[in-house]
Scaffold this active site. Structure first.
Site, PDB file in Angstrom:
ATOM      1  N   HIS A   1     -15.617   6.631   3.232  1.00 66.10           N
ATOM      2  CA  HIS A   1     -15.527   6.887   4.680  1.00 66.10           C
ATOM      3  C   HIS A   1     -16.055   8.262   5.037  1.00 66.10           C
ATOM      4  CE1 HIS A   1     -13.523   8.892   8.059  1.00 66.10           C
ATOM      5  NE2 HIS A   1     -13.788   7.765   8.694  1.00 66.10           N
TER       6      HIS A   1
ATOM      7  N   ASP B   1       1.629   5.026   0.489  1.00 61.27           N
ATOM      8  CA  ASP B   1       1.069   6.104   1.299  1.00 61.27           C
ATOM      9  C   ASP B   1       1.125   7.454   0.590  1.00 61.27           C
ATOM     10  OD1 ASP B   1       0.264   7.248   4.015  1.00 61.27           O
ATOM     11  OD2 ASP B   1       2.166   8.283   3.689  1.00 61.27           O
TER      12      ASP B   1
ATOM     13  N   HIS C   1      -6.345   3.458  10.464  1.00 57.52           N
ATOM     14  CA  HIS C   1      -5.415   4.071  11.417  1.00 57.52           C
ATOM     15  C   HIS C   1      -5.481   5.590  11.370  1.00 57.52           C
ATOM     16  CE1 HIS C   1      -2.929   4.620   7.809  1.00 57.52           C
ATOM     17  NE2 HIS C   1      -2.301   5.554   8.502  1.00 57.52           N
ATOM     18  N   ASP C   2      -5.614   6.161  10.150  1.00 59.24           N
ATOM     19  CA  ASP C   2      -5.664   7.614   9.987  1.00 59.24           C
ATOM     20  C   ASP C   2      -6.930   8.200  10.596  1.00 59.24           C
ATOM     21  OD1 ASP C   2      -3.463   8.852   8.889  1.00 59.24           O
ATOM     22  OD2 ASP C   2      -3.984   8.353   6.834  1.00 59.24           O
ATOM     23  N   GLN C   3      -8.070   7.632  10.213  1.00 61.16           N
ATOM     24  CA  GLN C   3      -9.341   8.230  10.598  1.00 61.16           C
ATOM     25  C   GLN C   3      -9.609   8.084  12.085  1.00 61.16           C
ATOM     26  OE1 GLN C   3     -10.344   9.989   8.350  1.00 61.16           O
ATOM     27  NE2 GLN C   3      -9.880   9.056   6.389  1.00 61.16           N
TER      28      GLN C   3
ATOM     29  N   GLY D   1      -6.718   7.534  14.421  1.00 56.73           N
ATOM     30  CA  GLY D   1      -5.565   8.130  15.079  1.00 56.73           C
ATOM     31  C   GLY D   1      -5.410   9.620  14.888  1.00 56.73           C
ATOM     32  N   ASN D   2      -5.975  10.170  13.830  1.00 53.73           N
ATOM     33  CA  ASN D   2      -5.852  11.604  13.614  1.00 53.73           C
ATOM     34  C   ASN D   2      -6.948  12.404  14.307  1.00 53.73           C
ATOM     35  OD1 ASN D   2      -3.453  11.638  12.206  1.00 53.73           O
ATOM     36  ND2 ASN D   2      -4.428  11.313  10.224  1.00 53.73           N
TER      37      ASN D   2
ATOM     38  N   GLU E   1      -2.916   5.390  -1.678  1.00 52.05           N
ATOM     39  CA  GLU E   1      -3.682   6.434  -0.997  1.00 52.05           C
ATOM     40  C   GLU E   1      -3.406   7.744  -1.727  1.00 52.05           C
ATOM     41  OE1 GLU E   1      -4.118   8.499   3.410  1.00 52.05           O
ATOM     42  OE2 GLU E   1      -2.147   7.972   2.621  1.00 52.05           O
TER      43      GLU E   1
ATOM     44  N   ARG F   1       0.866  -1.179   0.000  1.00 56.52           N
ATOM     45  CA  ARG F   1       0.000   0.000   0.000  1.00 56.52           C
ATOM     46  C   ARG F   1       0.899   1.224   0.000  1.00 56.52           C
ATOM     47  NH1 ARG F   1      -0.909   4.560   3.769  1.00 56.52           N
ATOM     48  NH2 ARG F   1      -3.078   5.165   3.565  1.00 56.52           N
TER      49      ARG F   1
ATOM     50  N   ASP G   1     -11.369   7.213   0.177  1.00 58.59           N
ATOM     51  CA  ASP G   1     -11.664   8.078   1.320  1.00 58.59           C
ATOM     52  C   ASP G   1     -13.067   8.654   1.250  1.00 58.59           C
ATOM     53  OD1 ASP G   1      -9.316   8.072   2.982  1.00 58.59           O
ATOM     54  OD2 ASP G   1      -8.272   9.127   1.386  1.00 58.59           O
TER      55      ASP G   1
END
Length: 598
Positions: free
Chosen positions: A321, A259, A389-391, A393-394, A293, A257, A318
């Site tokens: 989401h 980034d 993890h982004d959505q 963790g951020n 991404e 993947r 994205d």
């Protein structure tokens, strides 16, 4: 047959007790190889390269490079470090590991991704400890594990997106052979393994390339994370083009993947990303899956021909989401501003066409057009997720979707995700309803630690809840050990009554996906679906699948009953937060999936 991947940079075991060491250091006039037996002068060859073949470093031994001024640096292409990013590298023989599992790979259409951070996936936070959990994933229908970046980064803990030694698995997780054992065990369970790779920047701690190769970076450009990389330089190009092939070869990975590729700028005639993908396709004749991404919503890197990808396989969606999150949680700030109006129509478009923004003006991008027409792509070229993890963790406090929404609504979107034609991605722990946060964490010292702490908290200054500077002091310190420890998943919850209920939901829905949906997915169909209804919390869509059958999904996000059960064979249904064997109506918080067979 060797498992080693030829590399222009770094150390290569030659098999006769010797190894070749190479470094591109155009700013240096002389270079030495530091070994346990002493420093050895290296030979300066063409175009700023230094090389030495020697038996002074045994497999497992330490080495480093000594610059003109005596400064000692690690190998930027080291296959392992003896310790942290500032110390010596370690010579690795990729052929030392004996693989146990015969593995031919799996087709992309079968993919159900489980995104995992090795350091917080188990109490031990190691590759070896994670092996014991792989049967759990296979049992519920997961088919692929996607590991957050492993390239060695500064400190002992972090997400991995600040890697500086892009060929070395992070030493705190285990040795390269420990990672091979993890992949081997995953394959024995029928699981593919993907790795998240970061090629848009280097981390701020431990990147010494600029000391001896200033040309590695483009002084005229910067990324949000630091100096931009000069991808048009041949030496730099070799470093990056060989990296994906290295990971896929020496660790027998099933895919990568990539980034934030929108931050990879390259003026070359053939863009570095195209070259990477092309080389991968040329080297491997087994299934290899490359996904990206990219907030631009582009399709030009993902061409399909005859139902097969020519370059990259898929892109993170994205948009999917970003439209389900405001519906489920009520959030409207930040990038959700683009997804609050006409949300039902946008959800319908995300499910039937992939991207929501296909060239329309975006408020989150200064009203500039965003995206490309995605209707000619197969829907399996989109990776969809309810969280990642982004959505998670951020967010300031790392809350998961289950903490922000009602259980019934989370069940609705779980069914939507797992039963749609797009490739689903899960975030570790969501399969048992994990409520522990996943916060942003790192392990820096001194001024860098203070800058990261301040920068992290200032990121939220535009949000209503954090306009007051004092309120931002409550945001967890990324450098605190407690922030990392709070982010571990709690495996004990999987054994509770609530955890078992969530696991049963995932296993049942993924079973339906495997039996009824996956065999009807190809790289040729479905490309687009049809929106049947999109209004007031009710979205109904259908897709014509590869065998000519029509699959329909009826989504009710309201609390009210909205009518009778639609015609067609019911494949799966949820309502009120539970699985329903024989739905009698379209109850509140329900999803019904039907199939009209060809």
């Amino acid at each position: 047959m060797t498992n080693a991947s030829p590399t222009t940079w770094g150390a290569t075991v030659l098999g006769d007790g010797r190894a070749r060491f190479r470094l591109w250091a155009p700013d240096e006039t002389a270079l030495k190889l530091r070994t346990d037996a002493g420093d050895l002068p290296m030979n300066r060859i063409e175009d700023g390269w230094f090389e030495l073949v020697t038996d002074a470093v045994p497999v497992g031994g330490s080495y480093a490079f000594v610059l003109d001024d005596g400064f000692v640096v690690p190998d930027p292409a080291a296959r392992a470090q003896a310790g942290d990013v500032h110390g010596p590298s370690r010579l690795v023989d990729p052929d030392a590991y004996v693989w146990k599992t015969e593995w031919a790979g799996r087709p992309w259409r079968e993919t159900v991704i489980y995104e995992m951070h090795v350091g917080t996936f188990t109490p031990e936070g190691t590759f070896r400890a994670a092996i014991a959990k792989l049967p759990h994933l296979a049992a519920i229908g997961i088919t692929a594990v996607e590991v957050l970046p492993l390239a060695q980064f500064g400190g002992r803990r972090g997400w991995g997106y600040d890697g500086v030694l892009l060929y070395a698995p992070h030493e705190c997780y285990g040795t390269p052979d420990d990672f091979r054992a993890f992949v081997d065990a995953a394959h024995a369970e029928g699981l593919m393994v993907f790795l998240d790779v970061v090629y848009n920047h280097f981390g701020p701690d431990g990147n010494y390339l600029g000391k001896y190769a200033k040309e590695f970076f483009d002084a005229g450009r910067h990324t949000p994370w630091g100096a931009a990389i000069a991808f048009d330089n041949p030496a730099v190009r070799a470093y990056f083009v060989e990296n994906p092939i290295y990971w896929l070869t020496e660790f027998r990975l099933d895919g990568l993947r990539f980034d934030a590729i929108d931050h990879i700028k390259d003026p070359s005639e053939e863009h570095i990303l195209r070259m990477m993908a092309r080389k991968v396709r040329e080297v491997f004749d087994r299934p290899v899956h490359l996904h990206t991404e990219d907030e631009r919503n582009v399709v030009f890197l993902h061409p399909y021909e005859g139902g097969k990808p020519k370059l990259f396989t898929a892109e993170w969606n994205d948009d999917y989401h970003n439209v389900i999150h405001p519906i489920a949680t009520g959030d409207t700030e930040g990038y959700y501003i683009d997804f609050t109006e006409h949300r039902w129509e946008k959800l319908g478009r995300a499910l039937t066409e992939g991207f929501i923004f296909q060239g329309e003006p975006s408020k989150g991008h200064s009203n500039e057009p965003r995206g490309e027409d995605s209707r000619d792509q197969p829907l399996i070229a989109c990776v969809a997720f309810n969280q990642n993890h982004d959505q998670v963790g951020n967010r300031a406090f790392g809350e998961r979707l289950i903490d922000l929404s009602e259980r019934e609504m989370v069940v609705v979107f779980t069914a939507v995700l797992l039963l749609s034609p797009q490739i689903p991605l899960l975030w570790m722990g969501e399969e048992w309803g994990e409520t522990n946060p996943f916060c942003f964490f790192c392990d820096f010292d001194g001024e860098l630690a203070a800058a990261v702490r301040k920068g992290r908290r200032n990121e939220f200054s535009k949000f209503d809840a954090f306009i007051d500077p004092d309120s931002r002091e409550d945001i967890p310190d990324p450098n605190a050990l407690s922030t990392f420890e709070a982010s571990r998943v709690d495996w004990a919850k999987a054994g509770t009554a609530e955890g078992r209920a969530w696991l049963a939901l995932y296993a049942t829905l993924l079973g339906v996906r495997s039996r009824e949906i996956v065999p009807r997915l190809t790289g040729e169909a479905p490309k687009v679906g049809k929106v049947l209804r999109a209004e007031d919390g009710v979205v109904d869509v259908s897709w014509t699948l590869a065998d000519g059958s029509v699959m329909s999904m009826y989504i009710n996000m309201t609390t009210e009953d909205v009518g009778p059960v639609p015609e067609g064979e019911v494949l799966a249904a949820v309502a009120g937060g539970e699985l329903v064997a024989q739905p009698t109506s379209r109850a509140g918080h329900s999803v019904i999936l039907t199939l009209d067979r060809a």
